[in-house]
Design an enzyme around this catalytic site. Sequence first.
Site, PDB file in Angstrom:
ATOM      1  N   SER A 156       0.901  -0.994   0.254  1.00  0.00           N
ATOM      2  CA  SER A 156      -0.189   0.461  -0.177  1.00  0.00           C
ATOM      3  C   SER A 156       0.893   1.240  -0.346  1.00  0.00           C
ATOM      4  CB  SER A 156      -1.186   0.133   1.216  1.00  0.00           C
ATOM      5  OG  SER A 156      -1.243   1.220   1.677  1.00  0.00           O
ATOM      6  N   TYR A 169      -4.292  -0.900   9.726  1.00  0.00           N
ATOM      7  CA  TYR A 169      -3.809  -1.253   8.544  1.00  0.00           C
ATOM      8  C   TYR A 169      -2.640  -0.711   8.055  1.00  0.00           C
ATOM      9  CZ  TYR A 169      -4.519  -0.757   3.636  1.00  0.00           C
ATOM     10  OH  TYR A 169      -4.314  -1.149   2.292  1.00  0.00           O
TER      11      TYR A 169
END
Length: 249
Positions: A156, A169
């Site tokens: 990410s 996350y």
Amino acid sequence: MTDPRSYRPSKDALKDRVILITGASDGIGKAVAIAAAAHGAQVVLHGRNVRKLEGVYDTIVASGGPRPSILPLDFEKAGPEEYEKLVAALDQEFGRLDGLLHNASMLGERAPIEHHDVAKWMRTMHVNVNAPFILTRSCLPLLKRSPDPVILFTSSGVVSNPRAFWGSYLVSKWASDGLMHMLAQELENQPAMRVNSINPGGVKTNMRLQAYPAEDRSKLPEPEAITAAYLFLLGPDSRGVQGQTINAQ
């Protein structure tokens, strides 16, 4: 190295490759599964929602791709026995695994650490880190039977650009990239084995909507627009690419 973003695979670039894709019921996982099958892959569709997986199955079959397999499993609830059954089913049907794409993930809470719910933090870390670890560990014997095996984790933008309030996350994606780098080095004595991560970037998915509810979604690419980099990394044309995080955009 070929630029994965502009990669143009041949029609049979993934012919006869057995590829397990987690989170294949929607979004990027669905798009990659359909694209991989269109280029000859025998796709194994993982997800929690059987109805959605059957929809992906029908799309692939209707387009003339190899008939996929469906492996429903809830990573939040699965124990060792469920992973053993999954691998046993793959072994019985195919005898090997050529590709493993860790696409399934959970966003979790976006909030200051002091306000985080501990149980939600633990669930996010389990789905995003522990499940890929367990699945990789379980599938390694099948991957080692392949002449050209690939393990692909999902990274990410928060890894290279950490920011406040991204909670579990962000931490889980750092851990996932760390697992990728560690595994790539551990498997150096398996020269055919490739282990990498892919950063999809901003894409029009449900998770992106959760993360950025006020964003103008008309400016985001559809999942189908970024599959080239996935096909490159999951196929034989990526031989020699090892221990890297590749941007899909």
